[in-house]
Motif scaffolding. Sequence first.
Motif, PDB file in Angstrom:
ATOM      1  N   ASN A 178       8.715  27.370  47.030  1.00 20.12           N
ATOM      2  CA  ASN A 178       8.544  25.937  47.250  1.00 20.12           C
ATOM      3  C   ASN A 178       9.769  25.327  47.930  1.00 20.12           C
ATOM      4  O   ASN A 178       9.668  24.321  48.627  1.00 20.12           O
ATOM      5  CB  ASN A 178       8.285  25.252  45.906  1.00 20.12           C
ATOM      6  N   ALA A 179      10.919  25.957  47.718  1.00 15.97           N
ATOM      7  CA  ALA A 179      12.152  25.491  48.357  1.00 15.97           C
ATOM      8  C   ALA A 179      12.390  26.208  49.687  1.00 15.97           C
ATOM      9  O   ALA A 179      13.470  26.123  50.261  1.00 15.97           O
ATOM     10  CB  ALA A 179      13.336  25.721  47.413  1.00 15.97           C
ATOM     11  N   PRO A 217      16.784  28.062  52.758  1.00 13.08           N
ATOM     12  CA  PRO A 217      17.483  27.047  53.544  1.00 13.08           C
ATOM     13  C   PRO A 217      18.643  26.470  52.725  1.00 13.08           C
ATOM     14  O   PRO A 217      18.479  26.161  51.539  1.00 13.08           O
ATOM     15  CB  PRO A 217      16.407  25.984  53.797  1.00 13.08           C
ATOM     16  N   GLN A 223      20.137  23.724  52.333  1.00 19.92           N
ATOM     17  CA  GLN A 223      20.086  22.436  51.625  1.00 19.92           C
ATOM     18  C   GLN A 223      19.422  22.564  50.252  1.00 19.92           C
ATOM     19  O   GLN A 223      19.556  21.687  49.421  1.00 19.92           O
ATOM     20  CB  GLN A 223      19.357  21.373  52.462  1.00 19.92           C
ATOM     21  N   ASN A 224      18.704  23.674  50.038  1.00 18.82           N
ATOM     22  CA  ASN A 224      18.023  23.844  48.742  1.00 18.82           C
ATOM     23  C   ASN A 224      18.695  24.869  47.842  1.00 18.82           C
ATOM     24  O   ASN A 224      18.082  25.397  46.909  1.00 18.82           O
ATOM     25  CB  ASN A 224      16.559  24.234  48.976  1.00 18.82           C
ATOM     26  N   THR A 239      18.195  25.097  44.001  1.00 18.13           N
ATOM     27  CA  THR A 239      16.999  25.720  43.427  1.00 18.13           C
ATOM     28  C   THR A 239      17.293  27.176  43.046  1.00 18.13           C
ATOM     29  O   THR A 239      16.927  27.633  41.964  1.00 18.13           O
ATOM     30  CB  THR A 239      15.828  25.668  44.430  1.00 18.13           C
ATOM     31  N   ILE A 283      14.141  19.168  46.103  1.00 23.48           N
ATOM     32  CA  ILE A 283      14.245  19.984  47.321  1.00 23.48           C
ATOM     33  C   ILE A 283      14.132  19.091  48.545  1.00 23.48           C
ATOM     34  O   ILE A 283      13.527  18.028  48.510  1.00 23.48           O
ATOM     35  CB  ILE A 283      13.174  21.098  47.372  1.00 23.48           C
ATOM     36  N   ARG A 284      14.762  19.551  49.621  1.00 24.23           N
ATOM     37  CA  ARG A 284      14.697  18.819  50.900  1.00 24.23           C
ATOM     38  C   ARG A 284      13.954  19.664  51.922  1.00 24.23           C
ATOM     39  O   ARG A 284      14.172  20.857  52.031  1.00 24.23           O
ATOM     40  CB  ARG A 284      16.108  18.498  51.393  1.00 24.23           C
ATOM     41  N   ASP A 285      13.070  19.007  52.641  1.00 25.47           N
ATOM     42  CA  ASP A 285      12.286  19.726  53.656  1.00 25.47           C
ATOM     43  C   ASP A 285      13.187  20.230  54.777  1.00 25.47           C
ATOM     44  O   ASP A 285      14.197  19.623  55.096  1.00 25.47           O
ATOM     45  CB  ASP A 285      11.238  18.788  54.274  1.00 25.47           C
ATOM     46  N   VAL A 286      12.763  21.323  55.382  1.00 22.58           N
ATOM     47  CA  VAL A 286      13.401  21.769  56.620  1.00 22.58           C
ATOM     48  C   VAL A 286      12.890  20.844  57.704  1.00 22.58           C
ATOM     49  O   VAL A 286      11.689  20.769  57.950  1.00 22.58           O
ATOM     50  CB  VAL A 286      13.007  23.224  56.937  1.00 22.58           C
ATOM     51  N   GLU A 287      13.799  20.082  58.316  1.00 20.47           N
ATOM     52  CA  GLU A 287      13.317  19.090  59.270  1.00 20.47           C
ATOM     53  C   GLU A 287      13.419  19.559  60.711  1.00 20.47           C
ATOM     54  O   GLU A 287      12.616  19.219  61.554  1.00 20.47           O
ATOM     55  CB  GLU A 287      14.082  17.776  59.086  1.00 20.47           C
TER      56      GLU A 287
END
Lengths: 426, 422
Positions: free
Chosen positions: A70-71, A91, A93-94, A97, B10-14
Amino acid sequence: MIQFERFELANGLKVIFHKDMTTPMAVVNTLYDVGARDESENQTGFAHLFEHLMFGGSINIPEFDSPLQNAGGESNAFTSNDITNYYNLLPAQNIETALWLESDRMLSLAFSKKSLEVQRSVVIEEFKQNYLNQPYGDVWLELRPLAYQIHPYKWATIGKEIKHIEDATLDDVKAFFKKYYHPSNAILCIAGNFELAELKTMVQKWFGDIPKRKKPPRIIPAEPKQEALRIKRIERDVPADCFYYAFKMAERKSEGYYIADVLSDELSKEKSSKLYLQLKKELQLVTEINTYILGSIDEGLLVITGKIAPGKTLEELDAALWLVLDQYKTIPISEQELKRLKLKIRTSREFQEQGLLNRAMNLCFFELLGDANGINEEAQIYQAIEASHLLELAQSVLRKENCSLLQVKSIPSKKKSIPKVKSIQK
Amino acid sequence: MIDRKIAPAIRDVEEINFLTPKKVLIDNQLPFYSLENTGSDAVKLDLYFSAGTIVNNPLVANFTAGLLFSGSSTKSSEEIHNEIDDLGGFVDINVSHEYAILSLYSLNSQLLELLHVVLSALNDVTFPEEEVKELLKDRKQKLKVNLGKVNYLAQIELQKRLFKGTLYGKTIELNDFDTINRTLIQDFYDTYYRKGINKVSLIGNVNDDDTKAIHALLGPWYKKKISPKSMTFNPEKGVFHVEKAGALQSGIRVAKIMFDKHHADYHGFNVMNTIFGDYFGSRLMKNIREDKGYTYGIGSMLAEIYQNGYFAIMTQVGKKFVDPTLDEIKIEMDKMRNELVGEQELTMVRNYLMGQSLKAADGPFSMMDLFLQVEVADLDYSFYNRAIHVLKTITPQEIKALAQKYLIWDEMLVITAGQQLN
């Protein structure tokens, strides 16, 4: 040069941070200082079975993989005779998690009965797929107990037999967790584009409150010095005779390990080696021949293996092989050959260091050996090896009394070897 | 105290940065793509030949590739390998259906010299009789080993029946070794390898002088890409079993001809297939491995071939689990066709695939792969932007419609290989 920072939490967790500003991904890699060599002889395959259970939910989180996926991440793990290693790639930024998931399963597993039953079955299928249901699949189940009489390297990580996996109980699982899965028996490496201060805060937040337990002592019986050639011949329904000459070699931390590594390259890694040229090209005794080292932490093995060419025999190969090995023991390698081997090692390293995950796993492994910076010192150790070192090592390692030989003799099956095909009504 | 039951936000991959390699046409004709590899001396140079298995003869294509460094008019195989090794280089040949790629791995300081050695060896391969015989002997033994593996038996049976009557369906048989000779190999080499490079890609930091010299070496090797003929397939359907006495496990394949990157359903199908069987958390894995424990692994994929593609489910299971596994695959197909995917699962797959895309675009080696995967299909990076758009906007209804259109059990070719239960 691989840069890194190192710190330790109060509960004994060793943490390595490798900063890479070029990648949007991050790696969280956890090495536990436990492998198949820590198992008891009547409960083999357990460290690996346990690795499967680490994905079956932890004390506060019912499933490991779903939140990670999910992350945007993925995970996997492997068990060797020495270590168990878990990684998450996601990624950057996650990253929290991954820290959340990894720290929760270090805190405690869910110890679900269902997970044990299912993974037991999965591991039994893995055992069949890799060791029992393909030609030559079981050679390491035979070779290990030939080469090691006492040391626990005498069984494979998958286990000695399926029965050990069938017999594992939930109580065994709990005891194993308690003994080996805690901060002071683990090394964590985080790789990615972070600041050290923010990273320390995050690691402290997720791992800081895991209770400290004592690092278990490791008492492994030393393998007695081998005094004589050991030979075992097995018969199998395989298409060609096959051989494994396994020579005892130095433990991972010694200088002899690196020399043996280069020697194995000299022997037959490439098509310009003597072994390849004489046994394959000239005498045409084999269809393939290869040399490699196992890379184990304790006393290891240098293995020469190959398949016999049609019309030739294991005996002919044996006679010729020892003659070629004598050349390695009497004629020093030329400067040109040595230069070539070292240059190939440099090329390989440059490619290996491309991967973020690779770097993180290696940093953990070198820290286990004593110092993560070992990863940066290796190149120099290799470059300092001289022709005389290789000659001396060949003399001390490539001896009959230091060798365990497994021969696989091909016996034709009574059944037809050409598979039959038939159509089935749906 | 932190509440461990609550997942971190969580943050989306943009954003994903797709870097376009630099393109130069050497002598105004040979495409040369390059990407720098910051902070490393590692260099990879790939040379593309129209020498795949479907251009002419699959067996000869494979054997020729294995003999490219077997000797030239001036050097023996041993001398050539010594020269490559002296430069610390590694050379590797990979034959796909449509083309062959010769890859050079090297330190940047050695690349020019390595390329020189490789091209001069490749310029007049003489295929010494002894070398040909040796390779055939080695390959025959390898084939015999492979014929002892149920996964291999299932895979070649799939190939034969799915691509029946085409070159894709031609697999190597033991008696083929009697039909191959030096002349066939020499002819194949003359037509498809000698001065036969149609594309080059370079990853790494190579200085301007060396780059110029590399271009000069490669220029005379240009040959226009030979596109394979378009093919139509008449796949067999139904269940076929390959009996392998004594096998503890069986290899299973479930397959169907599908389409390539140009098809309107391509991106949507990929999302649907990921949910169904293409990642660790897929329906097939969750059910057949993580709930039932029938197998060490199961997966489905959309594989591409020239102007076409095929869908395949692949697994190896204990022999008593063959029928239960096929039943569960049917059940999972039916679920995809009859039920809407839940929002939670769909979100997870969207996020997972975005993470995978980010990873696939991370670093010059991955980036070059991404680029060439679309370049070879005459597409560009807009293909990936479209993929991301579909991934972010596809609805459960659309996914269900795709499953209804494509996941049809009666249209599948099913192969099992192993020992059948009595």
